[in-house]
Design an enzyme around this catalytic site. Structure first.
Site, PDB file in Angstrom:
ATOM      1  N   CYS A 333       0.789  -1.233   0.000  1.00  8.05           N
ATOM      2  CA  CYS A 333       0.000   0.000   0.000  1.00  8.05           C
ATOM      3  C   CYS A 333       0.824   1.287   0.000  1.00  8.05           C
ATOM      4  O   CYS A 333       0.569   2.160  -0.841  1.00  8.05           O
ATOM      5  CB  CYS A 333      -0.951   0.029   1.175  1.00  8.05           C
ATOM      6  SG  CYS A 333      -1.606  -1.574   1.583  1.00  8.05           S
ATOM      7  N   ARG A 362       7.003 -10.618   5.640  1.00  9.73           N
ATOM      8  CA  ARG A 362       6.546 -10.350   7.004  1.00  9.73           C
ATOM      9  C   ARG A 362       7.201 -11.355   7.932  1.00  9.73           C
ATOM     10  O   ARG A 362       7.210 -12.549   7.628  1.00  9.73           O
ATOM     11  CB  ARG A 362       5.026 -10.523   7.112  1.00  9.73           C
ATOM     12  CG  ARG A 362       4.275  -9.570   6.225  1.00  9.73           C
ATOM     13  CD  ARG A 362       2.796  -9.809   6.327  1.00  9.73           C
ATOM     14  NE  ARG A 362       2.119  -8.920   5.379  1.00  9.73           N
ATOM     15  CZ  ARG A 362       0.817  -8.929   5.160  1.00  9.73           C
ATOM     16  NH1 ARG A 362       0.050  -9.764   5.830  1.00  9.73           N
ATOM     17  NH2 ARG A 362       0.289  -8.112   4.296  1.00  9.73           N
ATOM     18  N   GLN A 380       1.318 -10.728  -3.120  1.00  7.31           N
ATOM     19  CA  GLN A 380      -0.086 -10.348  -3.023  1.00  7.31           C
ATOM     20  C   GLN A 380      -0.553  -9.876  -4.392  1.00  7.31           C
ATOM     21  O   GLN A 380       0.142  -9.106  -5.045  1.00  7.31           O
ATOM     22  CB  GLN A 380      -0.248  -9.187  -2.045  1.00  7.31           C
ATOM     23  CG  GLN A 380      -0.230  -9.607  -0.600  1.00  7.31           C
ATOM     24  CD  GLN A 380      -0.526  -8.424   0.293  1.00  7.31           C
ATOM     25  OE1 GLN A 380       0.009  -7.342   0.101  1.00  7.31           O
ATOM     26  NE2 GLN A 380      -1.376  -8.633   1.269  1.00  7.31           N
ATOM     27  N   ASP A 382      -2.396  -7.571  -5.301  1.00  8.85           N
ATOM     28  CA  ASP A 382      -2.968  -6.372  -4.720  1.00  8.85           C
ATOM     29  C   ASP A 382      -3.522  -5.435  -5.779  1.00  8.85           C
ATOM     30  O   ASP A 382      -3.126  -5.488  -6.940  1.00  8.85           O
ATOM     31  CB  ASP A 382      -1.817  -5.621  -4.023  1.00  8.85           C
ATOM     32  CG  ASP A 382      -2.227  -5.150  -2.660  1.00  8.85           C
ATOM     33  OD1 ASP A 382      -3.417  -4.906  -2.465  1.00  8.85           O
ATOM     34  OD2 ASP A 382      -1.324  -5.031  -1.801  1.00  8.85           O
ATOM     35  N   HIS A 384      -5.098  -1.142  -5.644  1.00  7.52           N
ATOM     36  CA  HIS A 384      -5.686  -0.029  -4.915  1.00  7.52           C
ATOM     37  C   HIS A 384      -6.570   0.727  -5.878  1.00  7.52           C
ATOM     38  O   HIS A 384      -6.152   1.021  -6.990  1.00  7.52           O
ATOM     39  CB  HIS A 384      -4.586   0.860  -4.328  1.00  7.52           C
ATOM     40  CG  HIS A 384      -3.773   0.133  -3.307  1.00  7.52           C
ATOM     41  ND1 HIS A 384      -2.531  -0.377  -3.580  1.00  7.52           N
ATOM     42  CD2 HIS A 384      -4.066  -0.228  -2.044  1.00  7.52           C
ATOM     43  CE1 HIS A 384      -2.080  -1.011  -2.503  1.00  7.52           C
ATOM     44  NE2 HIS A 384      -2.994  -0.942  -1.559  1.00  7.52           N
ATOM     45  N   LYS A 463     -14.870  -3.980   5.781  1.00 10.05           N
ATOM     46  CA  LYS A 463     -14.371  -4.854   4.715  1.00 10.05           C
ATOM     47  C   LYS A 463     -15.323  -6.000   4.412  1.00 10.05           C
ATOM     48  O   LYS A 463     -16.177  -6.351   5.222  1.00 10.05           O
ATOM     49  CB  LYS A 463     -13.007  -5.423   5.109  1.00 10.05           C
ATOM     50  CG  LYS A 463     -13.052  -6.219   6.403  1.00 10.05           C
ATOM     51  CD  LYS A 463     -11.744  -6.941   6.673  1.00 10.05           C
ATOM     52  CE  LYS A 463     -11.848  -7.774   7.934  1.00 10.05           C
ATOM     53  NZ  LYS A 463     -10.725  -8.670   8.144  1.00 10.05           N
ATOM     54  N   HIS A 509      -8.419  -1.244  -0.827  1.00  8.01           N
ATOM     55  CA  HIS A 509      -7.431  -2.292  -1.122  1.00  8.01           C
ATOM     56  C   HIS A 509      -8.258  -3.500  -1.470  1.00  8.01           C
ATOM     57  O   HIS A 509      -9.292  -3.722  -0.861  1.00  8.01           O
ATOM     58  CB  HIS A 509      -6.658  -2.753   0.107  1.00  8.01           C
ATOM     59  CG  HIS A 509      -6.128  -1.723   1.002  1.00  8.01           C
ATOM     60  ND1 HIS A 509      -4.819  -1.349   0.971  1.00  8.01           N
ATOM     61  CD2 HIS A 509      -6.702  -1.003   1.985  1.00  8.01           C
ATOM     62  CE1 HIS A 509      -4.614  -0.459   1.910  1.00  8.01           C
ATOM     63  NE2 HIS A 509      -5.733  -0.224   2.544  1.00  8.01           N
TER      64      HIS A 509
END
Length: 636
Positions: A333, A362, A380, A382, A384, A463, A509
């Site tokens: 992000c 992580r 990911q 991902d 946005h 979410k 996201h």
RNA sequence: GCCAAUGUAGCUCAGUCGGCAGAGCAGCAGUUUCGUAAACUGCAGGUCAGGGGUUCGAUCCCCCUCAUUGGCUCCA
């Protein structure tokens, strides 16, 4: 409440008033049928009571509440057995859970597998003895004293936490008494219990790592032997499909001790990963996404802006270079925010959908690592989406459609969960209200069923989560759509509105696969290694019967390859049965056998995965078939 | 991170109550040329996870480290 009758039909049931009152008093948490309750001051088998009612035929234990009583009674039987064998053991809690129950004990020495056998044997003795189970109540102070005298410090703590004046009930069988809200069966042998102790595990008292670690025994329990067997068979089936086992056998990925939690992808795994990525790009391009790629390592200032440096630092890999702090990204992000900020945006550009297949790292706790399902580095899928407030609902719908399309491609069923504002949250109540409403409306207008998890949202926004169901009934949370009020603020994102003023865009996201690595793990288990053709590392394998066929076989493989098919030859001087066995173990979907006959007829004898008989076809026919099945991403 | 168990050949696993380390499969070399789920013979393959200790001697016993596995959400 609904009751399942003997003939299988479901009907509404109002318990007889005399039972009803007590019924709900005894099992306020169940809110559903229990197998035992109090009737006129006496413990009775509710099923008998119900059967006595002219209108009702039977309450089956298929009803969850009933099974819960079975399992909970079984957990008491286990506790009694443990107390007999280990008198010093202190009791903590022992609830019924999905498919069984557990009980936590504080013991001097952890249990061993041998102990499990002994405990199970003792449990069977208790069942055979068929003790009456009786219930009594005590006022709070007496209840505390009662448990104190027994040295049950955990029970004392539990009672202390109960509200003043509440009814504190105990259940007694033989010489064993346990604090318990019930409900229970009437006798320890009311029905023959079908249970099996499964495993020993450490578990913190009340789930907090600040507390003492207790010993937990997990067990499974069903009413009928066939159900227990079925469940155990299911566990075994799951074990056979375990992606760690198949991933190794099929040479998809490897986990090495030189990098705990950092998976290595082998050539077969990369074919799958790349096929998924190609598909992902195809779907997203069609849906109007653009793709970016942001750096893996960025400086401390960025992570301070995003808030990760203060809130997520212990999970980040950080380093100092040239006296400056850096961190490896745990999320895409912040980089994505910077990419948006590179130039000013007009309201006319919105929504902007920026996708990124971002590799994140992580530092997960060592004990949490699990194959590809829980790793320390993963990709990911991902994206946005930056948008105007009035675009929220439509964009949410678009994302829902996209994720739905992706999951259908793999034949996954799924269910949705909507999580709302938690106690600790940022952003105005008004923002939460409008955006949660937008999520709800999007789901409702699409006619989708969903579960609401009140207060379970992220602190930065509500979410929607997508939970995949695999073919043996397990669920995996993969896709998620999250609104975020925080990052646009922190990064001061803007767009110029039609009024010429600066405004803050709404941002979401979202991921579809979640983590590509984890998704591959789920696919391995879902398909038990037999991937759809478009994902199969080897789509066709050409096997020769004698060396005389090698030349023709090579030509076949070459023309299949020329048609874009992942084909391999097996021309070793082995028997055909042996080669077929190996190809099948590799889950190759098309196995073409070539002997003298095929050379002469210029054709192939093809075994298609999952079909009993082999079929004759030409090279062209096979190539066209594979290409078609692959392009349509057919599942078989 | 915490509790427990496990770690022996590429894989699956035996084994040693402390005395030179074993099998099957895979690999390699031959033989076999075979019609739909395992041909035959031979060879090679290991600092018994790593480090330290005890011992005449440690893969085995003790300690530490690493990795893996089952758990650490289900509230009397």
């Amino acid at each position: 409440m609904n009751i399942k009758l003997k003939d299988g039909s479901i009907r509404e049931f109002a318990p007889p008033t005399t039972v009803k009152d007590i019924f709900f008093e005894i099992s306020p948490n169940l809110g559903r049928a229990a197998v035992a309750g109090l009737l006129n001051g006496e413990v009775v088998d509710l099923r008998t009571a119900i059967e006595d009612d002219a209108e009702l035929l039977a309450l089956t234990t298929e009803d969850e509440g009933g099974m819960k009583a079975y399992r909970h009674t079984a957990s008491h039987i286990m506790a009694q057995a443990v107390k007999r064998l280990f008198p010093k053991a202190k009791l903590a809690i022992g609830p019924a859970i999905d498919n069984g129950f557990y009980y936590d004990f504080d013991v001097e020495k952890p249990f061993t597998p041998d102990d499990l056998e002994k405990i199970e044997k003792e449990m069977k003795n208790i069942v055979s003895a068929n003790y009456e189970i009786s219930r009594f109540e005590l006022p709070k102070d007496e209840a505390i004293k009662f448990m104190q005298d027994k040295g049950e410090i955990y029970k004392v703590e539990l009672i202390n936490d109960l509200p003043e004046g509440s009814v504190i009930s105990f259940y007694e069988q033989d010489d064993f008494v346990d604090l318990c809200a019930g409900p229970h069966l009437l006798k320890t042998g009311s029905k023959k219990f079908q249970f099996k102790l499964l495993s020993i595990a450490g578990a913190y008292w009340r789930g907090s790592e600040d507390n003492k670690m207790l010993q937990r025994i997990y067990a499974t329990c069903f009413e009928k032997k066939e159900e227990l067997d079925k469940y155990i068979t299911r566990l075994e089936e799951a074990k056979k499909r375990d992606h760690r086992k198949l991933g190794k056998e099929l040479e998809i990925f490897a986990l090495l001790e030189q990098g705990a939690g950092f998976p290595f992808f082998l050539p077969n795994g990369m074919i799958i990963k790349n096929a998924l990525i190609d598909y992902w790009r195809e779907v997203h391009t069609k849906a109007g996404y653009v793709e970016i790629s942001t750096p893996i390592i960025l400086n401390r200032e960025l992570w301070e802006t995003s808030g990760h440096w203060s809130y997520y630092k212990e999970n980040m890999y950080t380093t100092v270079i040239d006296e400056e702090d850096y961190a490896v990204k745990p999320m895409n992000c912040p980089g994505g925010m910077l990419a948006y900020k590179i130039k000013p945006h007009s309201y006319k550009e919105l929504p902007i959908k920026m996708g990124e297949l971002g590799l994140v790292h992580r530092h997960e706790m060592s004990g949490a690592l699990h194959g590809l399902m829980r790793v320390r580095s993963f990709t990911q899928d991902d994206a946005h989406i930056f948008m105007l407030p009035e675009q929220i609902k439509d964009e949410i719908k678009n994302v829902i459609h996209l994720i739905d399309e992706v999951y259908k491609t793999f034949g996954f069923q799924y269910h949705l969960e909507l999580s709302t504002r938690p106690e600790k949250s940022i952003g105005s109540l008004e923002d939460w209200e409008t955006s949660t409403q937008a999520l709800k409306e999007a789901l409702d207008e699409e006619g989708l069923d969903y579960v609401i998890n009140e207060g379970d949202g992220a602190f930065y926004g509500p979410k929607i989560d997508f939970h995949l169901e695999d073919c043996i009934g397990r669920t995996w949370q993969c896709g998620t759509i999250q609104l975020d009020f925080q990052l646009p603020e922190r990064f001061e994102l803007e767009y110029i509105g039609s009024d010429g003023q600066k405004h803050r865009p709404i941002m979401i996201h979202r991921v579809a696969f979640g983590s590509i690595e984890r998704f591959i793990g789920i696919l391995i288990e879902h398909f038990a290694g037999s991937f759809p053709v478009w994902l199969s590392p080897v789509q066709a394998k050409v096997l020769t019967i004698t060396d005389r066929c090698n030349e023709y076989a090579s030509e076949v493989v070459e023309s299949l390859k020329a048609a874009g098919i992942r084909a391999e030859i097996d021309d070793r001087s082995e028997k055909i049965g042996f080669k077929i066995r190996e190809a099948r173990n590799q889950r190759v979907p098309y196995i073409a056998v070539i002997g003298d006959m095929e050379v002469e007829n210029k054709n192939l004898n093809v075994r298609i995965r999952g079909q009993k008989d082999s079929v004759s076809m030409t090279i062209d026919e096979l190539a066209r078939k594979i290409t078609l099945v692959s392009e349509t991403r057919e599942i078989f």
